[in-house]
Enzyme design. Structure first.
Site, PDB file in Angstrom:
ATOM      1  N   HIS A   1      45.926  -3.874  33.942  1.00  0.00           N
ATOM      2  CA  HIS A   1      45.547  -2.498  34.289  1.00  0.00           C
ATOM      3  C   HIS A   1      44.796  -2.416  35.621  1.00  0.00           C
ATOM      4  CE1 HIS A   1      41.500  -3.303  32.316  1.00  0.00           C
ATOM      5  NE2 HIS A   1      41.120  -2.532  33.322  1.00  0.00           N
TER       6      HIS A   1
ATOM      7  N   ASP B   1      47.504  -7.049  28.277  1.00  0.00           N
ATOM      8  CA  ASP B   1      46.816  -6.567  29.476  1.00  0.00           C
ATOM      9  C   ASP B   1      46.367  -7.705  30.384  1.00  0.00           C
ATOM     10  OD1 ASP B   1      45.748  -4.754  31.273  1.00  0.00           O
ATOM     11  OD2 ASP B   1      43.817  -4.624  30.246  1.00  0.00           O
TER      12      ASP B   1
ATOM     13  N   SER C   1      36.572  -5.663  34.990  1.00  0.00           N
ATOM     14  CA  SER C   1      37.871  -5.929  34.377  1.00  0.00           C
ATOM     15  C   SER C   1      38.609  -7.041  35.110  1.00  0.00           C
ATOM     16  CB  SER C   1      38.727  -4.660  34.386  1.00  0.00           C
ATOM     17  OG  SER C   1      38.218  -3.687  33.518  1.00  0.00           O
TER      18      SER C   1
END
Length: 372
Positions: free
Chosen positions: A73, A104, A176
Protein backbone atom coordinates in the site's frame (compact mmCIF):
# COMPACT_ATOMS: atom_id res chain seq x y z
CA UNK A 1 44.08 -43.26 43.65
CA UNK A 2 41.48 -44.55 41.19
CA UNK A 3 38.72 -43.09 43.32
CA UNK A 4 40.53 -39.72 43.28
CA UNK A 5 40.87 -39.79 39.47
CA UNK A 6 37.19 -40.65 39.02
CA UNK A 7 36.24 -37.82 41.38
CA UNK A 8 38.40 -35.33 39.45
CA UNK A 9 36.93 -36.46 36.10
CA UNK A 10 33.40 -36.15 37.46
CA UNK A 11 34.16 -32.65 38.74
CA UNK A 12 35.66 -31.56 35.39
CA UNK A 13 32.73 -32.98 33.40
CA UNK A 14 30.19 -31.30 35.68
CA UNK A 15 31.96 -27.95 35.39
CA UNK A 16 32.15 -28.28 31.58
CA UNK A 17 28.44 -29.09 31.37
CA UNK A 18 27.57 -26.06 33.50
CA UNK A 19 29.75 -23.75 31.39
CA UNK A 20 28.13 -24.96 28.18
CA UNK A 21 24.63 -24.66 29.62
CA UNK A 22 24.95 -21.06 30.75
CA UNK A 23 24.95 -19.40 27.29
CA UNK A 24 21.83 -21.34 26.31
CA UNK A 25 19.96 -20.55 29.49
CA UNK A 26 20.98 -16.90 29.71
CA UNK A 27 18.75 -14.44 27.87
CA UNK A 28 20.56 -12.12 25.47
CA UNK A 29 20.11 -8.51 26.68
CA UNK A 30 17.96 -6.15 24.61
CA UNK A 31 20.42 -3.36 23.78
CA UNK A 32 18.31 -0.96 21.71
CA UNK A 33 21.26 1.34 20.95
CA UNK A 34 23.37 -1.49 19.48
CA UNK A 35 20.38 -2.93 17.61
CA UNK A 36 19.70 0.49 16.10
CA UNK A 37 23.34 0.82 14.94
CA UNK A 38 23.10 -2.51 13.16
CA UNK A 39 19.71 -2.08 11.54
CA UNK A 40 19.40 1.65 10.73
CA UNK A 41 21.84 1.83 7.78
CA UNK A 42 19.59 -0.53 5.82
CA UNK A 43 16.25 1.24 6.52
CA UNK A 44 15.12 3.68 3.80
CA UNK A 45 12.52 6.38 3.26
CA UNK A 46 10.15 5.88 0.32
CA UNK A 47 8.55 9.04 -1.03
CA UNK A 48 6.29 9.72 -3.98
CA UNK A 49 3.17 11.37 -5.34
CA UNK A 50 -0.26 9.90 -6.01
CA UNK A 51 -3.64 11.30 -6.98
CA UNK A 52 -4.36 11.84 -3.29
CA UNK A 53 -1.14 13.82 -2.73
CA UNK A 54 2.28 13.04 -1.25
CA UNK A 55 2.85 9.56 0.18
CA UNK A 56 5.58 8.64 2.66
CA UNK A 57 6.62 5.17 3.75
CA UNK A 58 9.49 3.02 4.90
CA UNK A 59 11.38 0.05 3.48
CA UNK A 60 14.46 -2.00 4.30
CA UNK A 61 17.24 -3.30 2.06
CA UNK A 62 17.35 -7.11 1.81
CA UNK A 63 20.15 -7.46 -0.76
CA UNK A 64 23.26 -5.39 -1.49
CA UNK A 65 22.19 -4.89 -5.14
CA UNK A 66 19.19 -2.80 -4.07
CA UNK A 67 16.21 -5.09 -3.35
CA UNK A 68 13.94 -3.40 -0.79
CA UNK A 69 11.00 -4.84 1.15
CA UNK A 70 8.02 -2.64 2.01
CA UNK A 71 4.21 -2.60 2.16
CA UNK A 72 2.30 -2.83 -1.10
CA UNK A 73 0.00 0.00 0.00
CA UNK A 74 3.04 2.31 0.24
CA UNK A 75 3.83 2.04 -3.48
CA UNK A 76 0.74 0.79 -5.32
CA UNK A 77 -0.93 4.18 -5.88
CA UNK A 78 2.27 6.12 -6.68
CA UNK A 79 2.53 7.90 -10.02
CA UNK A 80 6.24 8.35 -9.35
CA UNK A 81 8.46 7.64 -6.38
CA UNK A 82 12.00 7.54 -5.09
CA UNK A 83 14.12 6.19 -2.25
CA UNK A 84 16.31 8.05 0.24
CA UNK A 85 19.03 6.09 2.06
CA UNK A 86 20.20 7.01 5.59
CA UNK A 87 23.56 7.94 4.04
CA UNK A 88 21.80 10.72 2.12
CA UNK A 89 22.04 8.94 -1.23
CA UNK A 90 18.94 9.38 -3.35
CA UNK A 91 17.38 7.21 -6.05
CA UNK A 92 14.77 9.03 -8.13
CA UNK A 93 12.92 5.93 -9.29
CA UNK A 94 12.49 2.22 -8.59
CA UNK A 95 10.99 -0.85 -10.22
CA UNK A 96 8.77 -3.56 -8.72
CA UNK A 97 9.95 -7.16 -8.54
CA UNK A 98 7.10 -8.91 -6.70
CA UNK A 99 4.06 -8.25 -4.54
CA UNK A 100 1.42 -10.06 -2.50
CA UNK A 101 -1.82 -8.06 -2.40
CA UNK A 102 -3.41 -10.25 0.27
CA UNK A 103 -0.58 -9.79 2.75
CA UNK A 104 0.22 -6.20 1.70
CA UNK A 105 3.93 -6.78 0.99
CA UNK A 106 6.10 -5.84 -1.99
CA UNK A 107 9.71 -6.06 -3.12
CA UNK A 108 11.03 -3.09 -5.10
CA UNK A 109 14.45 -2.52 -6.68
CA UNK A 110 16.80 0.44 -6.95
CA UNK A 111 20.00 0.38 -9.06
CA UNK A 112 22.32 0.03 -6.08
CA UNK A 113 25.65 -1.67 -5.46
CA UNK A 114 27.26 -2.84 -2.20
CA UNK A 115 24.43 -1.35 -0.14
CA UNK A 116 24.02 -2.00 3.61
CA UNK A 117 21.46 -4.73 4.28
CA UNK A 118 19.40 -5.96 7.23
CA UNK A 119 19.40 -9.52 8.57
CA UNK A 120 16.14 -11.48 8.33
CA UNK A 121 15.04 -13.60 11.27
CA UNK A 122 12.60 -16.51 11.52
CA UNK A 123 9.14 -15.32 12.51
CA UNK A 124 8.17 -18.89 13.46
CA UNK A 125 10.41 -18.46 16.53
CA UNK A 126 8.75 -15.24 17.74
CA UNK A 127 7.38 -15.43 21.28
CA UNK A 128 4.66 -13.28 22.82
CA UNK A 129 6.22 -10.88 25.31
CA UNK A 130 9.67 -10.66 23.71
CA UNK A 131 11.05 -7.12 23.23
CA UNK A 132 11.10 -5.60 19.76
CA UNK A 133 12.25 -2.41 18.06
CA UNK A 134 10.62 -0.59 15.12
CA UNK A 135 12.53 1.70 12.77
CA UNK A 136 10.75 3.95 10.29
CA UNK A 137 9.94 7.38 8.94
CA UNK A 138 6.78 8.57 10.73
CA UNK A 139 5.59 11.77 9.05
CA UNK A 140 8.85 11.66 7.05
CA UNK A 141 11.13 11.76 10.11
CA UNK A 142 13.62 9.20 8.83
CA UNK A 143 15.42 6.94 11.29
CA UNK A 144 12.87 7.19 14.10
CA UNK A 145 13.17 4.32 16.61
CA UNK A 146 10.55 3.01 19.04
CA UNK A 147 10.52 -0.04 21.31
CA UNK A 148 7.91 -2.37 22.75
CA UNK A 149 7.02 -6.04 22.95
CA UNK A 150 5.22 -8.59 20.83
CA UNK A 151 1.74 -8.25 22.34
CA UNK A 152 0.18 -11.19 20.51
CA UNK A 153 0.36 -13.43 17.46
CA UNK A 154 -3.11 -13.55 15.96
CA UNK A 155 -5.17 -14.00 12.82
CA UNK A 156 -5.27 -10.97 10.54
CA UNK A 157 -8.00 -8.62 11.93
CA UNK A 158 -9.10 -7.79 8.36
CA UNK A 159 -9.94 -11.43 7.65
CA UNK A 160 -7.11 -11.93 5.17
CA UNK A 161 -6.43 -15.52 6.17
CA UNK A 162 -2.89 -15.20 7.57
CA UNK A 163 -1.12 -14.45 10.85
CA UNK A 164 0.06 -11.04 12.06
CA UNK A 165 2.32 -9.90 14.89
CA UNK A 166 0.66 -7.46 17.28
CA UNK A 167 2.99 -5.02 19.03
CA UNK A 168 2.76 -2.00 21.31
CA UNK A 169 5.86 -0.40 19.73
CA UNK A 170 4.60 3.04 18.69
CA UNK A 171 4.08 3.62 14.95
CA UNK A 172 2.56 6.44 12.89
CA UNK A 173 1.83 7.25 9.24
CA UNK A 174 5.14 6.84 7.44
CA UNK A 175 6.16 3.77 9.48
CA UNK A 176 4.38 1.47 7.03
CA UNK A 177 6.81 -0.96 5.39
CA UNK A 178 9.43 -0.58 8.11
CA UNK A 179 11.12 -3.41 10.02
CA UNK A 180 10.11 -4.87 13.37
CA UNK A 181 13.36 -6.16 14.89
CA UNK A 182 14.25 -8.65 17.64
CA UNK A 183 17.11 -8.60 20.16
CA UNK A 184 19.46 -10.23 17.63
CA UNK A 185 18.94 -7.24 15.28
CA UNK A 186 16.99 -9.51 12.90
CA UNK A 187 13.84 -8.38 11.11
CA UNK A 188 10.90 -10.53 12.24
CA UNK A 189 8.05 -8.46 10.78
CA UNK A 190 7.01 -5.68 8.39
CA UNK A 191 5.01 -2.90 10.07
CA UNK A 192 1.74 -2.62 8.15
CA UNK A 193 -1.07 -0.82 10.03
CA UNK A 194 -2.42 0.39 13.35
CA UNK A 195 -5.95 0.51 14.73
CA UNK A 196 -6.98 4.05 15.55
CA UNK A 197 -9.06 4.68 18.63
CA UNK A 198 -6.94 2.22 20.65
CA UNK A 199 -3.66 2.62 22.48
CA UNK A 200 -0.71 1.08 20.61
CA UNK A 201 -2.65 -1.56 18.66
CA UNK A 202 -0.10 -1.99 15.88
CA UNK A 203 0.48 -4.89 13.52
CA UNK A 204 3.29 -6.36 11.42
CA UNK A 205 3.39 -9.03 8.73
CA UNK A 206 5.64 -11.97 9.79
CA UNK A 207 8.90 -11.90 7.87
CA UNK A 208 8.59 -15.51 6.71
CA UNK A 209 5.85 -14.41 4.30
CA UNK A 210 8.43 -12.10 2.71
CA UNK A 211 10.94 -14.95 2.51
CA UNK A 212 8.42 -16.95 0.50
CA UNK A 213 7.78 -14.03 -1.83
CA UNK A 214 11.51 -13.40 -2.33
CA UNK A 215 12.07 -17.05 -3.23
CA UNK A 216 9.48 -16.88 -6.02
CA UNK A 217 9.66 -13.34 -7.49
CA UNK A 218 7.71 -12.07 -10.46
CA UNK A 219 8.83 -13.33 -13.87
CA UNK A 220 9.74 -9.83 -15.03
CA UNK A 221 10.57 -6.42 -13.61
CA UNK A 222 7.53 -4.14 -13.43
CA UNK A 223 7.09 -0.40 -13.54
CA UNK A 224 4.55 1.20 -11.19
CA UNK A 225 2.05 1.30 -14.08
CA UNK A 226 2.71 -2.38 -14.87
CA UNK A 227 2.08 -3.27 -11.23
CA UNK A 228 -1.28 -1.48 -11.22
CA UNK A 229 -2.33 -3.32 -14.37
CA UNK A 230 -1.47 -6.63 -12.72
CA UNK A 231 -3.33 -5.64 -9.56
CA UNK A 232 -6.45 -4.65 -11.50
CA UNK A 233 -6.41 -7.98 -13.31
CA UNK A 234 -5.63 -10.13 -10.31
CA UNK A 235 -9.21 -11.38 -10.12
CA UNK A 236 -11.59 -11.93 -7.24
CA UNK A 237 -10.74 -13.55 -3.92
CA UNK A 238 -11.68 -17.20 -4.48
CA UNK A 239 -11.98 -17.75 -0.73
CA UNK A 240 -14.97 -15.42 -0.44
CA UNK A 241 -18.48 -16.09 -1.66
CA UNK A 242 -18.86 -12.34 -2.19
CA UNK A 243 -15.50 -10.92 -3.20
CA UNK A 244 -16.47 -7.40 -2.07
CA UNK A 245 -18.08 -7.07 1.40
CA UNK A 246 -20.93 -4.65 2.00
CA UNK A 247 -20.24 -3.96 5.71
CA UNK A 248 -17.04 -2.19 6.72
CA UNK A 249 -15.59 -0.90 9.98
CA UNK A 250 -13.76 2.42 10.22
CA UNK A 251 -10.40 2.15 12.03
CA UNK A 252 -10.62 5.89 12.72
CA UNK A 253 -14.11 6.25 14.22
CA UNK A 254 -15.25 2.67 14.79
CA UNK A 255 -18.48 3.30 12.86
CA UNK A 256 -19.98 0.79 10.43
CA UNK A 257 -20.19 1.65 6.73
CA UNK A 258 -22.58 0.05 4.23
CA UNK A 259 -21.17 0.18 0.70
CA UNK A 260 -22.96 -0.35 -2.59
CA UNK A 261 -21.14 -0.28 -5.93
CA UNK A 262 -22.85 0.63 -9.18
CA UNK A 263 -20.43 0.73 -12.09
CA UNK A 264 -18.13 3.72 -11.59
CA UNK A 265 -20.14 4.98 -8.63
CA UNK A 266 -19.87 4.10 -4.94
CA UNK A 267 -22.55 4.83 -2.35
CA UNK A 268 -21.56 4.85 1.33
CA UNK A 269 -23.99 4.92 4.25
CA UNK A 270 -22.78 5.37 7.83
CA UNK A 271 -24.91 3.47 10.34
CA UNK A 272 -26.12 5.83 13.07
CA UNK A 273 -27.46 5.11 16.60
CA UNK A 274 -31.16 4.25 16.81
CA UNK A 275 -32.07 7.59 18.43
CA UNK A 276 -30.57 9.52 15.52
CA UNK A 277 -32.16 7.26 12.91
CA UNK A 278 -35.57 7.70 14.59
CA UNK A 279 -35.07 11.47 14.35
CA UNK A 280 -34.54 11.15 10.59
CA UNK A 281 -30.78 11.64 10.65
CA UNK A 282 -28.57 10.15 7.93
CA UNK A 283 -24.97 10.23 6.67
CA UNK A 284 -24.49 9.30 3.02
CA UNK A 285 -21.78 9.73 0.41
CA UNK A 286 -21.90 9.44 -3.37
CA UNK A 287 -18.55 9.05 -5.14
CA UNK A 288 -17.72 8.95 -8.85
CA UNK A 289 -14.60 7.28 -10.27
CA UNK A 290 -12.13 9.77 -11.74
CA UNK A 291 -8.93 8.09 -12.86
CA UNK A 292 -7.68 5.97 -9.94
CA UNK A 293 -9.73 7.86 -7.34
CA UNK A 294 -13.40 7.85 -6.36
CA UNK A 295 -14.34 11.40 -5.36
CA UNK A 296 -17.53 13.18 -4.42
CA UNK A 297 -19.48 14.54 -1.46
CA UNK A 298 -20.44 13.22 1.94
CA UNK A 299 -23.82 14.51 3.17
CA UNK A 300 -24.98 14.58 6.77
CA UNK A 301 -28.44 15.62 7.95
CA UNK A 302 -29.70 15.63 11.53
CA UNK A 303 -31.60 17.67 14.11
CA UNK A 304 -30.47 19.82 17.02
CA UNK A 305 -32.21 21.73 19.78
CA UNK A 306 -31.77 25.29 21.04
CA UNK A 307 -33.49 27.39 23.70
CA UNK A 308 -34.95 30.90 23.50
CA UNK A 309 -35.98 32.90 26.49
CA UNK A 310 -35.16 32.62 30.20
CA UNK A 311 -36.80 30.97 33.16
CA UNK A 312 -40.50 30.25 32.75
CA UNK A 313 -40.36 31.90 29.33
CA UNK A 314 -37.73 29.50 28.03
CA UNK A 315 -38.81 27.53 24.99
CA UNK A 316 -36.99 24.72 23.19
CA UNK A 317 -36.95 24.64 19.42
CA UNK A 318 -35.75 21.99 16.97
CA UNK A 319 -33.79 22.75 13.85
CA UNK A 320 -32.82 20.38 11.04
CA UNK A 321 -29.28 20.92 9.82
CA UNK A 322 -27.64 19.56 6.69
CA UNK A 323 -23.94 19.57 5.89
CA UNK A 324 -21.81 18.59 2.91
CA UNK A 325 -18.06 17.88 2.71
CA UNK A 326 -15.62 16.55 0.11
CA UNK A 327 -14.59 12.90 0.25
CA UNK A 328 -12.23 10.62 -1.71
CA UNK A 329 -11.49 6.90 -1.81
CA UNK A 330 -7.94 6.30 -3.04
CA UNK A 331 -7.68 2.55 -2.42
CA UNK A 332 -10.50 0.07 -3.01
CA UNK A 333 -9.81 -3.61 -2.35
CA UNK A 334 -11.87 -6.52 -0.96
CA UNK A 335 -9.85 -6.38 2.28
CA UNK A 336 -9.04 -2.68 2.67
CA UNK A 337 -10.41 0.73 1.75
CA UNK A 338 -8.41 3.92 2.22
CA UNK A 339 -9.27 7.52 1.53
CA UNK A 340 -9.72 10.94 3.04
CA UNK A 341 -12.50 13.35 3.90
CA UNK A 342 -12.58 17.08 4.51
CA UNK A 343 -13.12 18.06 8.15
CA UNK A 344 -13.33 21.27 10.15
CA UNK A 345 -10.35 22.42 12.22
CA UNK A 346 -10.24 21.96 15.98
CA UNK A 347 -12.11 24.62 17.92
CA UNK A 348 -14.93 24.90 15.38
CA UNK A 349 -18.22 25.86 17.07
CA UNK A 350 -21.76 25.11 15.93
CA UNK A 351 -24.76 27.46 16.20
CA UNK A 352 -27.90 25.32 16.22
CA UNK A 353 -30.24 28.26 15.82
CA UNK A 354 -28.51 29.44 12.66
CA UNK A 355 -27.56 25.94 11.57
CA UNK A 356 -24.01 27.12 10.88
CA UNK A 357 -20.45 26.24 11.82
CA UNK A 358 -17.95 28.92 12.84
CA UNK A 359 -15.31 27.55 10.44
CA UNK A 360 -15.54 25.82 7.05
CA UNK A 361 -14.20 22.31 6.42
CA UNK A 362 -10.60 22.96 5.36
CA UNK A 363 -8.44 20.02 6.48
CA UNK A 364 -8.07 16.52 5.02
CA UNK A 365 -8.38 13.58 7.42
CA UNK A 366 -7.27 10.14 6.26
CA UNK A 367 -9.38 7.05 6.97
CA UNK A 368 -9.05 3.28 6.65
CA UNK A 369 -11.93 0.79 6.56
CA UNK A 370 -11.71 -2.98 6.97
CA UNK A 371 -14.43 -5.62 6.46
CA UNK A 372 -16.57 -6.45 9.49
Amino acid sequence: MRRLVRLLLTTVLLATTQVRARPQAASQPFDSAQITKKISPGVVLIKGTASSGEILGTGFIISSDGKIATNLHVVESLKNGGVLLPSGEKFDSFSVLAFDARKDIAIIKIPGFDLPTVALGNSNNVQVGEPVLAVGSPLGLQGTVTTGVVSSIRDDPTGGGFKVLQTDASVNPGNSGGPLVNRQAEVIGIVTFKIRGGENLNFAIPINYLRGLADSPASSVMSLDDMRVKLSGSGADVFKADSFPTRWRSLLSGTTKIIRRDGDRIYVETLLPEAQKNAGCFTLAELQKKGDVFSGKGRHSCVCEYTKGLGVYARTFTNRVSDETAMEITKLEPTRIEGRSMVRPKGTKFDCKKGEFSKPASEWENFTWIPE
